[in-house]
Design an enzyme around this catalytic site. Structure first.
Site, PDB file in Angstrom:
ATOM      1  N   GLU A  61       0.799  -1.235   0.000  1.00 61.89           N
ATOM      2  CA  GLU A  61       0.000   0.000   0.000  1.00 61.89           C
ATOM      3  C   GLU A  61       0.833   1.287   0.000  1.00 61.89           C
ATOM      4  OE1 GLU A  61      -2.686  -0.473   3.308  1.00 61.89           O
ATOM      5  OE2 GLU A  61      -3.629  -2.229   2.437  1.00 61.89           O
ATOM      6  N   GLU A 110      -6.033 -10.827  -1.437  1.00 63.11           N
ATOM      7  CA  GLU A 110      -6.833 -10.658  -0.211  1.00 63.11           C
ATOM      8  C   GLU A 110      -8.317 -10.670  -0.562  1.00 63.11           C
ATOM      9  OE1 GLU A 110      -5.466  -7.404   2.257  1.00 63.11           O
ATOM     10  OE2 GLU A 110      -3.370  -7.748   1.726  1.00 63.11           O
TER      11      GLU A 110
HETATM   12  C1  GLA Z   1      -4.975  -4.754   4.260  1.00 64.18           C
HETATM   13  C2  GLA Z   1      -3.715  -5.498   4.681  1.00 64.18           C
HETATM   14  C3  GLA Z   1      -4.036  -6.792   5.334  1.00 64.18           C
HETATM   15  C4  GLA Z   1      -5.214  -6.703   6.274  1.00 64.18           C
HETATM   16  C5  GLA Z   1      -6.383  -6.140   5.546  1.00 64.18           C
HETATM   17  C6  GLA Z   1      -7.600  -6.064   6.409  1.00 64.18           C
HETATM   18  O1  GLA Z   1      -5.476  -5.160   3.087  1.00 64.18           O
HETATM   19  O2  GLA Z   1      -2.840  -5.737   3.630  1.00 64.18           O
HETATM   20  O3  GLA Z   1      -2.930  -7.213   6.059  1.00 64.18           O
HETATM   21  O4  GLA Z   1      -4.890  -5.922   7.381  1.00 64.18           O
HETATM   22  O5  GLA Z   1      -6.033  -4.835   5.155  1.00 64.18           O
HETATM   23  O6  GLA Z   1      -7.659  -7.010   7.387  1.00 64.18           O
END
Ligand code: GLA
Length: 379
Positions: free
Chosen positions: A160, A265
């Site tokens: 990020e 994710e």
């Molecule tokens: C982001 C992070 C993850 C997690 C998610 C929400 O995407 O990369 O590690 O914390 O948020 O749980």
């Protein structure tokens, strides 16, 4: 064998009536049906990888061939104080993956969240110098990656770093080290384990301004000779965002850069939006309000079916890119595990994954399985 798998197999049992191909398929596990296309995984929590949650652990072993550490390898957990590492849980996480023959992912080395303040400050609380922070970054990455050299196969090196408008996010990493911190993080990780795959991971990359920023970043890394193996699209999706077209063009754009793409994710939020933002920024929070938790008593069938269709649509796009996508990882195993029960509004009942709170496969599971082996057209 987990309950869910027993249930899934039960449905696949031979019957005297002819059944559609997908139901007759001998193996109804995600990892088996997508074996020719990509790995399928889940982020696992400590109850699952220590097998305290036996049902969860069984489900992970039955369904997935890659795992990601949900929290235990984040800086605040593995390196809570200066000079003090805590490898007890990460060791168990890596052992669980190895024992079960899984492709083990390390998440994450450099992030602006879940990183203790001491990292950026000296003893008096003032910002540290560039040299000090670079030395801390190097020590962290080399210690953590070095410990699992050869066993953790891929690392989310930087998480990020790009903002919604495509510029680099204004974090202490950027302020103190300048934009060079990203290249250096990859170099340190590569030195520590030259064979590990290294990734850049982010959310909302499907939105054009952010996507352009990530593309520019990857080009810069490639020009600097940084071994970036793949871009991770987090895939914290909504029911109508990203559109199929946005998902498709995003995959095409990264394929054109010559990097692989991982969906890292994946979840789909069926609850009403609490804010207008598409962000997955973990610090976002919204107050509970009437109408924001409509399915506390259970998910209506119409929404189950809509979720199944939405998953099928997204997997339909992924299946267009089997040579580009190496891995699709869900952020959690069952709905009960999901972070979306607490974010951005605390205490909601969320249904974003393929297995319900009892570990049973939802209609979305069947829809995803069907996308791996589309039924032949009726003659
Ligand atoms: C982001 C992070 C993850 C997690 C998610 C929400 O995407 O990369 O590690 O914390 O948020 O749980």
């Amino acid at each position: 064998m987990g309950l869910a798998v027993v249930a899934a197999c039960a449905r696949a049992a031979p019957s005297t009536r002819p059944e559609p191909a997908a139901v007759r398929a001998p193996d109804r596990t995600l990892k088996a049906v997508f074996a020719g296309s990509f790995l399928v995984g889940a982020a696992v929590n400590q109850d699952q990888f220590t097998e305290q949650d036996q049902r969860g652990a069984a489900l992970v072993k039955a369904q997935f061939n890659t795992i990601t550490s949900e929290n235990v390898l984040k800086w605040e957990r593995v390196h809570p104080r200066l000079g003090q590492y805590d490898f007890a849980l990460p060791d168990k996480y890596v052992q669980f993956g190895k024992r079960n023959g899984m492709f083990v992912i390390g998440h994450t080395l450099v992030w602006h969240q879940q990183t203790p303040r001491w990292v950026f400050e000296d003893a008096s609380g003032a910002p540290v110098s560039r040299d000090t922070l670079l030395a801390r970054l190097r020590d962290h990455i080399q210690t953590v990656v070095g410990r699992y050299r050869g066993r953790v196969k891929g690392w989310d090196v930087v998480n990020e770093a790009v903002d919604e408008d495509g510029t680099l996010r204004k974090t202490p990493w950027l302020t103190i080290l300048g934009q060079e911190y990203i290249v250096r993080a990859f170099e340190f990780a590569h030195e520590a384990d030259p064979a590990a795959e290294l990734y850049y991971n982010d959310y909302s990359v499907e939105n054009a301004p952010k996507r352009n920023g990530v593309i520019a970043l990857i080009r810069k890394l490639q020009a600097a000779g940084v071994p970036v193996a793949a871009v991770g699209l987090q895939g914290h999706n909504k029911m109508t965002w990203p559109t199929v077209a946005q998902q498709d063009s995003t995959l095409a754009a990264f394929a054109a850069l010559g990097v692989k793409v991982n969906i890292t994710e994946l979840d789909i939020d069926v609850l009403p939006a609490a804010t207008r933002s598409q962000t997955a920024e973990v610090t976002l929070s919204a107050a509970p309000a009437a109408g924001l938790n409509p399915y506390a008593g259970g998910l209506p069938d119409s929404v189950q079916q809509a979720l199944a269709r939405r998953y099928a649509d997204l997997f339909g796009v992924y299946m267009k890119y089997p040579d580009v996508i190496e891995r699709v990882t869900f952020w959690g195993v069952t709905d009960g595990d999901s972070w979306l029960n607490g974010w951005p509004v605390r205490g909601r009942t969320s249904y974003p994954l393929l297995f319900d709170r009892a570990g049973l496969p939802k209609p979305a599971f069947d829809a995803v399985i069907r996308m791996a082996r589309p039924e032949p057209p009726v003659p």
